[in-house]
Design a protein around this motif. Structure first.
Motif, short mmCIF file in Angstrom:
data_model
loop_
_atom_site.label_atom_id
_atom_site.label_comp_id
_atom_site.label_asym_id
_atom_site.label_seq_id
_atom_site.Cartn_x
_atom_site.Cartn_y
_atom_site.Cartn_z
N THR A 1 0.85 -1.19 0.00
CA THR A 1 0.00 0.00 0.00
C THR A 1 0.88 1.24 0.00
OG1 THR A 1 -0.02 0.08 2.41
CG2 THR A 1 -1.75 -1.22 1.32
N PRO A 2 0.34 2.41 -0.31
CA PRO A 2 1.14 3.64 -0.21
C PRO A 2 1.73 3.84 1.19
CG PRO A 2 -0.87 4.07 -1.44
CD PRO A 2 -0.99 2.67 -0.91
N PHE A 3 1.02 3.43 2.22
CA PHE A 3 1.54 3.58 3.59
C PHE A 3 2.79 2.72 3.79
CE2 PHE A 3 1.13 4.82 7.95
CZ PHE A 3 1.59 3.74 8.69
N LEU A 4 2.74 1.46 3.35
CA LEU A 4 3.91 0.59 3.48
C LEU A 4 5.06 1.09 2.62
CD1 LEU A 4 5.27 -1.96 4.53
CD2 LEU A 4 4.19 -3.23 2.67
N GLU A 5 4.76 1.54 1.41
CA GLU A 5 5.81 2.07 0.54
C GLU A 5 6.48 3.28 1.17
OE1 GLU A 5 3.74 0.69 -3.71
OE2 GLU A 5 3.56 2.75 -2.99
N ALA A 6 5.71 4.09 1.89
CA ALA A 6 6.29 5.24 2.59
C ALA A 6 7.24 4.78 3.69
CB ALA A 6 5.19 6.12 3.17
N LEU A 7 6.87 3.72 4.44
CA LEU A 7 7.75 3.19 5.49
C LEU A 7 9.04 2.65 4.89
CD1 LEU A 7 5.23 1.27 7.80
CD2 LEU A 7 6.28 3.50 8.21
N ILE A 8 8.93 1.94 3.75
CA ILE A 8 10.13 1.38 3.11
C ILE A 8 11.02 2.51 2.59
CG2 ILE A 8 10.93 0.00 1.16
CD1 ILE A 8 8.42 -1.72 1.48
N GLU A 9 10.41 3.53 2.00
CA GLU A 9 11.20 4.66 1.50
C GLU A 9 11.92 5.35 2.65
OE1 GLU A 9 9.01 7.44 -0.90
OE2 GLU A 9 10.46 9.05 -0.51
N ALA A 10 11.26 5.51 3.77
CA ALA A 10 11.89 6.14 4.93
C ALA A 10 13.06 5.30 5.43
CB ALA A 10 10.86 6.33 6.05
N GLN A 11 12.91 3.99 5.39
CA GLN A 11 13.99 3.10 5.83
C GLN A 11 15.21 3.24 4.92
OE1 GLN A 11 13.52 -1.29 5.55
NE2 GLN A 11 13.51 -1.23 7.77
N GLN A 12 14.99 3.53 3.64
CA GLN A 12 16.08 3.66 2.69
C GLN A 12 16.76 5.04 2.77
OE1 GLN A 12 13.94 2.83 -0.91
NE2 GLN A 12 14.09 0.60 -0.68
N ASN A 13 16.16 5.98 3.48
CA ASN A 13 16.72 7.33 3.64
C ASN A 13 16.75 7.69 5.12
OD1 ASN A 13 16.80 8.44 0.64
ND2 ASN A 13 14.84 7.39 0.90
N PRO A 14 17.59 7.01 5.91
CA PRO A 14 17.53 7.13 7.37
C PRO A 14 17.89 8.50 7.92
CG PRO A 14 19.48 5.89 6.70
CD PRO A 14 18.66 6.09 5.46
N GLU A 15 18.52 9.36 7.11
CA GLU A 15 18.91 10.68 7.60
C GLU A 15 17.84 11.75 7.36
OE1 GLU A 15 23.69 9.95 6.80
OE2 GLU A 15 22.69 11.69 5.94
N VAL A 16 16.79 11.39 6.65
CA VAL A 16 15.73 12.36 6.32
C VAL A 16 14.51 12.07 7.20
CG1 VAL A 16 14.21 13.24 4.52
CG2 VAL A 16 16.55 12.50 3.94
N PRO A 17 14.00 13.05 7.92
CA PRO A 17 12.78 12.82 8.71
C PRO A 17 11.56 12.67 7.80
CG PRO A 17 13.48 15.11 8.92
CD PRO A 17 14.55 14.40 8.15
N TYR A 18 10.76 11.64 8.07
CA TYR A 18 9.55 11.38 7.29
C TYR A 18 8.33 11.59 8.19
CZ TYR A 18 11.54 9.56 2.97
OH TYR A 18 12.18 9.44 1.76
N PHE A 19 7.37 12.38 7.70
CA PHE A 19 6.14 12.66 8.43
C PHE A 19 4.99 12.07 7.61
CE2 PHE A 19 9.26 15.94 9.26
CZ PHE A 19 9.31 15.95 10.65
N ILE A 20 4.50 10.89 8.05
CA ILE A 20 3.47 10.17 7.31
C ILE A 20 2.12 10.46 7.95
CG2 ILE A 20 2.72 7.91 6.51
CD1 ILE A 20 5.59 6.95 6.81
#
Length: 751
Positions: free
Chosen positions: A416-435
């Motif tokens: 889902t878009p939510f899971l894809e957002a979590l995976i993307e955040a995991q691949q960019n650990p230095e960038v804060p993600y606000f989902i």
């Protein structure tokens, strides 16, 4: 007599449990016991509860009267070697008798043979003959040849040299080769991220420590040199002391030279390891890409990530430019947003930043157009992060709607878009993600989000979500292994050196026929279609791991409206979340906000301010409840005197969340009353939904709110009159009371 013997033997077992040593019976104690009593002792000695002595071991063959024996016998319960609980000439590990009929059936002559089966007491005459009442042999029932050892690879690595020589040896590779292959391929990326990266970080940490030590030594060296020169000028008679100082300097310089050599050597070792890792990953990735099992993006994800360096847009640093001052950060963010025509009162930025640092679920509540999602987007931009808005659908009923599900027919995970957002955040650990889950309560939150919220409650480690079984990924990789082996064999058999891709192989008639024969396909089967199926399955395994951790750079935010199309939040959600309520920005005093920002005196706020991820909050356990803390005392009293009689329940978690919020809010605003006021708005008032006409003791619940609770809160928040009405819990409580009086006594915070 048998009962007495068994009772005494129980004492022996009890002593064994205390001493931690194996049980050994004397022959006199057990020689007259029945078979059932003998079995009971074996069960108890070996920790067996299902009344079956199930073991596995190596089936061996030798010349002599007893050609077959089962050796290296291990209990299937714990994979430990077992032994008879009695001293005899021929122990259990000298070999269990195996009937020739069994041996002839299962023994494989050209490799080591492992089987699993059940042990039973041998004939009484044999036990008497060998002086061993416990003597066992292999039952002919339920024998199972083993294609894979029932002991994990990581357990084999921990075996002693003696045990390892038993388990590992010529011929054993067939049992463990598949497991090793699957581990290497399925965890190709995570091995680098979790193992190699960890090792490199450890080395870097050591290097930093060494560098600091070198810097300290250099400072000391300069100080010593200055001291020597000063001493020479002041008094030439201190020659002997100067000589000692020179010797000390030479020693320090020698030590510095050694440290420099170690530093250079460590750099070289790390460089070689990185290059070796890059070569290994690239070799495997090139093969998969050559035969079109992965595309260019997937290939680049393997190769480029090895040396990937996170690039951030131009910015200023929170720790350097603002000296790590959260008050200054609030001022800067507010001014940064104002330059982009986004006006928020300072209190909203203070509150939101504190909640972000708490690592708790944040729910933004308010009417449509009140600025909820705008706050998420604009704050993310102001801190150099990324915001992702996920619209919630009214038909969401389970966690599968939020996270997706595994499709066994396609052998891939449907994300889902939510899971894809979590995976993307995991691949960019230095960038804060606000989902942000937008319109979170269009569906019942407790249906689709409760399981995920339970994961967010984990405070001692990174929360992990299991998406699907590891076995599913293993099946795909095992099938890929077979395909790769057949392709490689066909290519080598026909020596097609010019063929570098799968389509070229298919166009060669000899290779095509050989591969169909190897796959067991008929002329009607399409190798091209089968190749496509394998490629899709592999892409699913690569893009969506079987489990995912919620990275420290992720913050989950919900945005809700309360109207006839939405659902109220359940007590379980309210108990774990912070409710931050908004009103229309048209009601704000814009002139006051602009004057407030102008007073900060910033000349340039063109760039976002970037925080280290830890500066935006670390997921640590909440502070412990303290019976001497004023906040704990106040809320314990409020809970017993008011919240509980009103039917509004608060647990220990809520108070500990409050302690955590107060500690963090202090960094942006030292007004403790304001922090308590905010906490009441977040955690207390949203739970006020009940019939105010009902009795609580001698009073109506509504009267209890109006005449008792409100005056007590005014006493706790002595400076409440100086607070802005928009952010005052007293004003909010009075509004709840007034609405209830106009609505037949129904108390509803959300009305």
């Amino acid at each position: 007599m048998a009962d007495e013997t068994y009772e005494a033997d129980n004492d022996v077992l009890s002593n064994e449990s205390l001493l931690g040593e194996p049980v050994k019976y004397s022959l006199d104690v057990v020689k007259d016991l029945s078979d059932e009593e003998l079995y009971q002792r074996l069960f108890k000695c070996w920790g067996i509860k299902n009344k079956k002595i199930e073991v596995w071991g190596e089936l061996t063959k030798q010349d002599g009267a007893v050609p077959y024996r089962l050796k290296h016998v291990r209990n299937v319960i714990d994979n430990k070697l077992i032994e008879y609980p009695i001293d005899v000439s021929y122990g259990l590990q000298s070999g269990i008798f195996v009937y020739p009929s069994i041996g002839n059936k299962y023994y494989i002559t050209d490799q080591r043979t492992f089987v699993r089966g059940k042990l039973i007491l041998t004939k009484l005459s044999e036990r008497i003959k060998h002086g061993n009442p416990f003597e066992l042999n292999l039952s002919s029932d339920d024998i199972e040849p083993l294609e894979q050892l029932p002991i994990a690879i990581n357990e084999i690595d921990r075996l002693s040299d003696i045990d390892k020589s038993i388990v590992l040896g010529e011929g054993t590779e067939r049992f463990i080769d598949k497991v090793i292959y699957e581990q290497q391929l399925s965890k190709l990326k995570t091995e680098f991220e979790e193992t190699q990266k960890s090792e490199i970080e450890t080395h870097l940490s050591r290097l930093n420590s060494m560098t600091r030590a070198v810097s300290i030594e250099k400072v000391e060296l300069h100080a010593i040199k200055d001291s020597v020169e000063s001493s020479k000028k002041e008094n030439q008679q201190l020659g002997s002391e100067s000589k000692l100082l020179r010797q000390s300097i030479e020693k320090k310089e020698h030590e510095l030279a050694i440290l420099d050599d170690k530093y250079k050597g460590l750099e070289e070792v790390m460089a070689k390891k990185i290059e070796k890792l890059k070569a290994f990953i690239e070799e495997k990735a090139v093969f998969l890409k050559s035969f079109e099992f992965i595309d260019d993006d997937e290939f680049n994800s393997f190769v480029s990530n090895i040396t990937k360096v996170s690039e951030r847009p131009e910015h200023i640093e929170f720790s350097d430019h603002l000296n790590g001052d959260y008050k200054q950060a609030v001022s800067y963010i507010q001014a940064y947003l104002k330059e982009r025509d986004i006006l928020y009162p300072r209190h909203i930025i203070e509150n939101y930043l504190t909640l972000i640092r708490s690592n708790d679920l944040i729910i933004l509540a308010g009417d449509s157009g009140s600025g909820k999602t705008n706050l998420v987007n604009s704050f993310a931009d102001a801190v150099g992060g990324k915001s992702i808005i996920i619209p919630v659908k009214p038909n969401w009923t389970s966690s599968e709607d939020l996270l997706g599900y595994y499709n066994p027919l396609e052998k891939k995970y449907l994300a889902t878009p939510f899971l894809e957002a979590l995976i993307e955040a995991q691949q960019n650990p230095e960038v804060p993600y606000f989902i942000c889950l937008d319109e979170m309560n269009l569906a019942r939150v407790e249906y689709y989000f409760a399981d995920f919220l339970s994961k967010l409650e984990e405070r001692n480690k990174k929360p992990e979500i299991q998406l699907y079984s590891d076995d599913e990924a293993s099946h795909v990789l095992a099938e890929l292994k077979g395909v790769v082996s057949i392709i490689t064999g066909a290519k080598e058999k026909y020596n097609k050196n010019g063929i570098t891709d799968f389509i070229a192989l298919m166009q060669d008639e000899d290779v095509n026929n050989e591969m169909k024969r190897a796959f067991g396909f008929s002329d009607k089967n399409s190798l091209i279609k089968y190749h496509g199926d394998i490629r899709r399955m592999l892409a699913g395994v690569i893009s969506t791991p079987s489990s995912i951790t919620i990275s420290p750079n992720v913050r989950i935010i919900g945005a809700i409206n309360i109207d006839e199309t939405t659902h109220y939040l359940s007590p379980k959600i309210l108990d774990r979340a912070h409710i931050m309520k908004f009103r229309s920005p048209l009601l704000s005093d814009w002139d006051k906000i602009i004057s407030e920002i102008d007073a900060y005196g910033f000349e340039d706020v063109a760039l976002p301010v970037v925080f280290e991820i830890d500066d935006l909050g670390v997921r640590t356990p909440y502070p412990n409840y303290s019976i001497n803390d004023d906040f704990c005392i106040q809320f314990k009293e409020l809970n017993s005197r008011f919240f509980h009689p009103l039917g509004v329940e608060f647990g220990m978690r809520t108070i500990r969340q409050g302690l955590n919020y107060l500690a963090l809010f202090k960094d942006v605003n030292e007004d403790k009353e304001q922090a308590i006021n905010n906490f009441i708005i977040h955690k207390v008032l949203p739970k006020f939904t009940f019939d105010g006409n009902k009795k609580s003791g001698q009073s109506d619940k509504l009267d209890l709110l109006d005449k008792v609770l409100k005056p007590l809160l005014e006493e706790i928040l002595e400076s409440h009159e100086n607070m802005d009405e928009e952010f005052s819990s007293i004003v909010a409580l009075q509004s709840i009371i007034n609405n209830a009086k106009d609505n037949d006594g129904v108390v509803n915070y959300w009305a």
